[in-house]
Design a protein around this motif. Sequence first.
Motif, mmCIF file in Angstrom:
data_model
loop_
_atom_site.group_PDB
_atom_site.id
_atom_site.type_symbol
_atom_site.label_atom_id
_atom_site.label_comp_id
_atom_site.label_asym_id
_atom_site.label_seq_id
_atom_site.Cartn_x
_atom_site.Cartn_y
_atom_site.Cartn_z
ATOM 1 N N THR A 30 0.807 -1.222 0.000
ATOM 2 C CA THR A 30 0.000 0.000 0.000
ATOM 3 C C THR A 30 0.838 1.269 0.000
ATOM 4 O OG1 THR A 30 -0.086 0.024 2.429
ATOM 5 C CG2 THR A 30 -1.819 -1.194 1.277
ATOM 6 N N GLN A 31 2.156 1.137 0.228
ATOM 7 C CA GLN A 31 3.062 2.290 0.316
ATOM 8 C C GLN A 31 2.691 3.233 1.459
ATOM 9 O OE1 GLN A 31 5.959 2.571 -1.779
ATOM 10 N NE2 GLN A 31 5.245 0.448 -1.950
ATOM 11 N N GLU A 32 1.995 2.718 2.442
ATOM 12 C CA GLU A 32 1.648 3.534 3.612
ATOM 13 C C GLU A 32 2.883 3.795 4.466
ATOM 14 O OE1 GLU A 32 -2.357 2.278 5.613
ATOM 15 O OE2 GLU A 32 -1.507 0.507 4.618
ATOM 16 N N ARG A 33 3.051 5.018 4.880
ATOM 17 C CA ARG A 33 4.019 5.368 5.924
ATOM 18 C C ARG A 33 3.247 5.702 7.205
ATOM 19 N NH1 ARG A 33 7.478 10.050 4.405
ATOM 20 N NH2 ARG A 33 9.193 9.141 5.627
ATOM 21 N N SER A 34 2.186 6.485 7.032
ATOM 22 C CA SER A 34 1.231 6.704 8.109
ATOM 23 C C SER A 34 0.153 5.640 7.914
ATOM 24 C CB SER A 34 0.654 8.110 8.032
ATOM 25 O OG SER A 34 -0.167 8.394 9.134
ATOM 26 N N VAL A 35 0.206 4.609 8.742
ATOM 27 C CA VAL A 35 -0.587 3.396 8.508
ATOM 28 C C VAL A 35 -1.949 3.509 9.184
ATOM 29 C CG1 VAL A 35 -0.629 0.876 8.708
ATOM 30 C CG2 VAL A 35 1.559 2.075 8.437
ATOM 31 N N LEU A 36 -3.002 3.269 8.424
ATOM 32 C CA LEU A 36 -4.351 3.270 8.988
ATOM 33 C C LEU A 36 -4.427 2.256 10.136
ATOM 34 C CD1 LEU A 36 -7.373 4.095 8.825
ATOM 35 C CD2 LEU A 36 -7.668 2.152 7.262
ATOM 36 N N THR A 37 -4.846 2.718 11.306
ATOM 37 C CA THR A 37 -4.946 1.832 12.462
ATOM 38 C C THR A 37 -6.258 1.057 12.377
ATOM 39 O OG1 THR A 37 -3.726 3.470 13.752
ATOM 40 C CG2 THR A 37 -4.719 1.665 14.970
ATOM 41 N N GLY A 60 -4.144 -2.038 8.334
ATOM 42 C CA GLY A 60 -3.932 -0.854 7.520
ATOM 43 C C GLY A 60 -4.966 -0.740 6.418
ATOM 44 N N GLU A 61 -4.571 -0.114 5.326
ATOM 45 C CA GLU A 61 -5.482 0.049 4.198
ATOM 46 C C GLU A 61 -5.993 -1.292 3.688
ATOM 47 O OE1 GLU A 61 -6.733 2.648 2.693
ATOM 48 O OE2 GLU A 61 -5.684 4.274 3.726
ATOM 49 N N GLN A 62 -5.174 -2.338 3.802
ATOM 50 C CA GLN A 62 -5.594 -3.652 3.324
ATOM 51 C C GLN A 62 -6.788 -4.193 4.088
ATOM 52 O OE1 GLN A 62 -1.523 -5.096 3.740
ATOM 53 N NE2 GLN A 62 -1.615 -5.853 1.629
ATOM 54 N N ALA A 63 -6.974 -3.715 5.327
ATOM 55 C CA ALA A 63 -8.131 -4.171 6.100
ATOM 56 C C ALA A 63 -9.432 -3.747 5.438
ATOM 57 C CB ALA A 63 -8.055 -3.627 7.527
ATOM 58 N N ASP A 88 -8.674 4.007 -2.626
ATOM 59 C CA ASP A 88 -8.398 4.047 -4.062
ATOM 60 C C ASP A 88 -8.849 2.785 -4.791
ATOM 61 O OD1 ASP A 88 -6.582 2.281 -3.064
ATOM 62 O OD2 ASP A 88 -4.796 3.340 -3.764
ATOM 63 N N ARG A 89 -9.389 1.804 -4.054
ATOM 64 C CA ARG A 89 -9.923 0.590 -4.691
ATOM 65 C C ARG A 89 -11.273 0.234 -4.076
ATOM 66 N NH1 ARG A 89 -6.143 -4.328 -4.499
ATOM 67 N NH2 ARG A 89 -7.915 -5.165 -5.648
#
Length: 600
Positions: free
Chosen positions: A42-49, A62-65, A253-254
């Motif tokens: 996801t290229q996250e640096r600030s990761v969605l908790t 993260g975003e994958q959730a 984005d998806r």
Amino acid sequence: MTMEWLAKRYAIGLDIGDGESCLAWTDTEDHTEPVVYTRPVTQERSVLTATARARDGAWVFGEQALMVGDAVQFTVNVKRPPETDLQTPDSVLFAQLLLGEFFTRHPELRDDCHVVVGHPSGWPAGAVDIYRRALTSSTVPVSLLSESQSALVHVWERDTDGPLDNVLIVDVGSSTTDFTIIRDLEPRNIPLGADVGCREIDAELATSAMAALGGKPAFQRAMDRPDAAMLLRLACRRAKEAQFSGATFILHDRPEALDPALAPIFDLATGWLRTQDIKHLVARTGGWADRFEALLTEVRAWLTVPPALLVLTGGGSRMDVVAARCRAVFPESDLDHDPEPSFSVARGLAGAGRHQARVARFRQEMTGLPQIPEVEEAIREHTLTTFEETKQVVLARLRAAKTADWSKEVDSLPSSEADAQRTENGLDRIIRPHAEAICRRYGIDVEIGTSIKLTPGRMFTLNYVGRIAVASTSPQVLSAAASSGRPAVPINPATVQLLAKAVAGGVAAVRQHGFAAAVGRGARVGGKYALITGGVVAAGLAIAVGTDKVMDVRHRKAFLATVEAAELPNEFVADLVADLSSEISRVVNESVAPLLKLVS
């Protein structure tokens, strides 16, 4: 924990936020800025908790959730103080997932790192303890540090021009706003702000969205899903962040990867949110910004003097209204605002880990000064030199006096304070150059380093000198000297031992003179007199009256010659050096404490 820090090459800072999280790491042996981890997919640096568990039992975060369309469990906003040990906090599960992915990408760090995890300054001590216990079940060493303290470390490492004393840290997070005042380099949590966080804005927006869209059946059906409320709050947070940052508002984005049953939240809620003036909502009278300013006013009243520097950190500090209200309440304070506040805590945690590792190494090197081969040999030589010098003083007194007056002569020897002072000065000359070199390696100004005490206290030094003096007439030492063949006037070892015991009749003299009088002339530690083999007591080398009755002229000459030839036994020297080294280490360990905060 100190030994763990010594052994680990890398420090990892883990900031688990209520909305977003971040991981940074650094090499403890250099001073480069900690590196922020970037997720590979996801290229996250600030990761969605956020976490999600798929039907096959696999956990993602993260975003994958958000892309697990058939998730049986979805969790967002996991940051809350734990209340019991019976259940693993969601934040700990998230930490384990993030660390697991990081170690997969960087396996070389797994066995050579220490992890520092942040916690809100306002959490109760009991909650912090539960959090610590849950985290320490990890396979890597873990320690905790308040997030506001770590932010100060990051400011310090950025070499901010402003003062780093009388600093107020304002950490604006999703669930809380934490305040920490730093004075005399000591942090103190201000017990305010536990109920003011940016999540309030998200919740207010979500409530308004449900009121505006509740009449739409598709939206209502979507909101009946168990995870829908969390997803709506996430949408509200993303909309808020987009308006304050000027970025385009995209929930994901998806969106096609998400559960179709939740599509109305994307289609309807995100459309409605784009029409809202969220900046106005926050800044309006009675809005979140007013509550935040009221909190700042409480903090100002709590402080005795306003801070010289105010440091803004936390994701919420990206809202321009935060800095504006801080300036309004603290107009006389300088303001430091990290251009990447979302990363400042994680970087500060990693920096704190590096600092702790270097502090542990600095303390170890300083307390290990006596074990440096060059220093150890110098201490041994100093001990032998002190013995020779002391022995000559004793001999001069004995030679100048009648045998019958030996006890009085020795009893009136000058105070050993001067000898103790010479010993302390000599030890300082031996040790200080090495101490200064260590200070320089750890970024400590040598002038500061010279202020630390490197030698034992006076009572210990008096005992050290007294033990050496007593040894000069010890039956054990003199018997060994007679056996060596070194004395100019030969004497039978058994005879010299008997004569030494007569000279050592000072035991009776101590009783005769009284304990208090003996203390002024002898060596004493903890109220006990240093004992030497044969029963000699270090009480000013008191010599028994009547020694002349057992010592004729020939014996006198032989006895003095034996004293002159006497040498300290190796085991006695080893004991003295070991005791002295141990005491030096103890004193240095105490005296370097003020320097630990200066280690860089």
